[in-house]
Design a protein around this motif. Structure first.
Motif, PDB file in Angstrom:
ATOM      1  N   CYS A 106      44.993  58.734   4.389  1.00 42.59           N
ATOM      2  CA  CYS A 106      45.211  60.029   4.006  1.00 42.59           C
ATOM      3  C   CYS A 106      46.224  60.688   5.018  1.00 42.59           C
ATOM      4  CB  CYS A 106      43.898  60.710   3.804  1.00 42.59           C
ATOM      5  SG  CYS A 106      42.467  60.065   2.749  1.00 42.59           S
ATOM      6  N   LYS A 112      38.567  68.869  -2.756  1.00 40.67           N
ATOM      7  CA  LYS A 112      38.867  69.053  -1.281  1.00 40.67           C
ATOM      8  C   LYS A 112      39.926  70.205  -1.327  1.00 40.67           C
ATOM      9  CE  LYS A 112      40.988  67.342   3.020  1.00 40.67           C
ATOM     10  NZ  LYS A 112      41.704  66.055   3.786  1.00 40.67           N
ATOM     11  N   TYR A 128      42.569  67.016  -4.403  1.00 40.23           N
ATOM     12  CA  TYR A 128      42.902  67.692  -3.369  1.00 40.23           C
ATOM     13  C   TYR A 128      43.693  68.752  -3.513  1.00 40.23           C
ATOM     14  CZ  TYR A 128      44.330  68.319   1.850  1.00 40.23           C
ATOM     15  OH  TYR A 128      44.596  68.934   3.008  1.00 40.23           O
ATOM     16  N   TYR A 166      33.043  69.537   5.849  1.00 38.73           N
ATOM     17  CA  TYR A 166      34.283  69.521   6.332  1.00 38.73           C
ATOM     18  C   TYR A 166      35.053  68.411   6.952  1.00 38.73           C
ATOM     19  CZ  TYR A 166      32.486  70.642  10.772  1.00 38.73           C
ATOM     20  OH  TYR A 166      32.003  70.611  12.043  1.00 38.73           O
ATOM     21  N   SER A 167      36.360  68.078   6.808  1.00 40.15           N
ATOM     22  CA  SER A 167      36.977  67.021   7.488  1.00 40.15           C
ATOM     23  C   SER A 167      37.321  67.551   8.735  1.00 40.15           C
ATOM     24  CB  SER A 167      38.214  66.781   6.814  1.00 40.15           C
ATOM     25  OG  SER A 167      39.127  67.877   6.445  1.00 40.15           O
ATOM     26  N   GLY A 179      42.388  72.885   0.842  1.00 34.61           N
ATOM     27  CA  GLY A 179      43.302  72.925   1.855  1.00 34.61           C
ATOM     28  C   GLY A 179      44.007  74.402   2.072  1.00 34.61           C
ATOM     29  N   GLY A 186      39.073  71.153   3.654  1.00 33.52           N
ATOM     30  CA  GLY A 186      40.052  70.079   4.269  1.00 33.52           C
ATOM     31  C   GLY A 186      41.276  71.017   4.722  1.00 33.52           C
TER      32      GLY A 186
END
Length: 305
Positions: free
Chosen positions: A43, A157, A132, A201-202, A159, A182
């Motif tokens: 990723c 996800k 994403y 969460y990442s 961001g 993310g």
């Protein structure tokens, strides 16, 4: 995915820039030993954008082999839908459990196009998809409803860190639809995301200091997401003395969101190698600051550099 940090492993390269499969296998094994909720190879943190298809196959295959069914393996795919499907087929053959659809390449697109991109990929893979939204991809509530009706689309996800928009999306989604934070250095905003129903969460920090990432995760959960009870003092201390300075260091140079993570992993002896162009490794001065900050973070959780 709410029961452990989501781990995005680095892709290991030799000093000449070639893929280092053995180094990557060792790095992944180390991440898995730290008990993540899921593994996301190839990723953004894993420099998907710099991998050719053969390298991608090796990376995903190794991740699947090392995970051995203990946690889900979600492989990154991206570019336009036709190229994304090529990567999706490779991930299927390698045994991945699901796919993270990274933002498409270069162009801005209307909502109908964003939906169609997801639909085209979903029609050509048997694997579940997590979309994403970041950069030029930002779904409206109506578009979220449309992609959520696609049987293979299981989550989103985020961001963008636009909590107003994100709350609208979570309310528009069907029951059981997955969401996770993310954002870059997601711990900074983990409490805020939790208030709109997105606690998962990442963590890029998990790639080089799982002790810190896991300590923060545990403290946040013990404090009831808000960090104002239980172990909220640990949350505050880690944010103030480690995560905020890390973000300030990250923001010095474009690309440091990956470069600093790799450099920190190398400082701890991980065989991950350098970043590939167009990214650059940190300067000597920034590396010294990173070493000091890493030492501070590890001291806070009682771990060794």
């Amino acid at each position: 995915m709410e029961h452990g940090v989501l781990s995005f492993p680095l892709t290991s390269f030799h000093d000449d820039g070639s893929l280092d499969p053995d180094g990557f296998r060792a790095h992944v094994a180390g991440r898995l030993a730290a008990g993540p909720g899921a593994l996301f190879p190839a990723c953004g943190t894993g420099e998907f954008f710099s991998l050719d298809e053969d390298e991608y196959r090796q990376v995903v295959t190794i991740a699947v082999e090392e995970a051995a069914g203990r946690v889900p393996v979600v492989a990154g795919i991206g570019y336009g839908w036709a190229q994304a499907v090529r990567f999706a087929r490779i991930a299927e053959e390698a045994g991945a459990d699901a796919l993270l659809v990274l933002p498409h390449y270069l162009v801005a697109a209307p909502q109908d196009g964003l939906v169609a991109q997801v639909e085209q990929i979903a029609a050509r893979t048997r694997l579940p998809l997590i979309a994403y939204q970041r950069g030029q991809v930002a779904f409206t509530a109506d578009s979220l409803r449309r992609i959520a009706r696609v049987p293979k689309v299981i989550g989103l996800k985020d961001g963008h860190s636009d909590l107003d928009r994100l709350q609208r999306l979570t309310l528009a989604a069907p029951e059981g639809f997955l969401f996770f934070n993310g954002a870059a250095t997601a711990e900074i905003q983990a409490r805020a995301y939790a208030t709109v129903g997105v606690p998962a969460y990442s963590s890029a920090v998990h790639a080089f200091a799982p002790e810190i990432a896991n300590a923060f995760f545990a403290a946040l959960r013990e404090g009831g997401h808000g960090g104002d009870g239980g172990d909220g003092k640990t949350v505050e201390r880690l944010l103030r003395d480690f995560y905020v300075p890390l973000v300030e260091l990250r923001d010095r140079v474009p690309g440091y969101a990956v470069s600093l993570v790799k450099a920190a992993a190398r400082l701890r002896g991980a065989p991950v190698g350098p970043v590939r162009a167009p990214l650059t490794d940190p300067s000597a001065a920034d590396l010294a600051d990173l070493r000091n900050l890493l030492g501070t973070g590890l001291d806070l959780v009682g771990a060794a550099l």
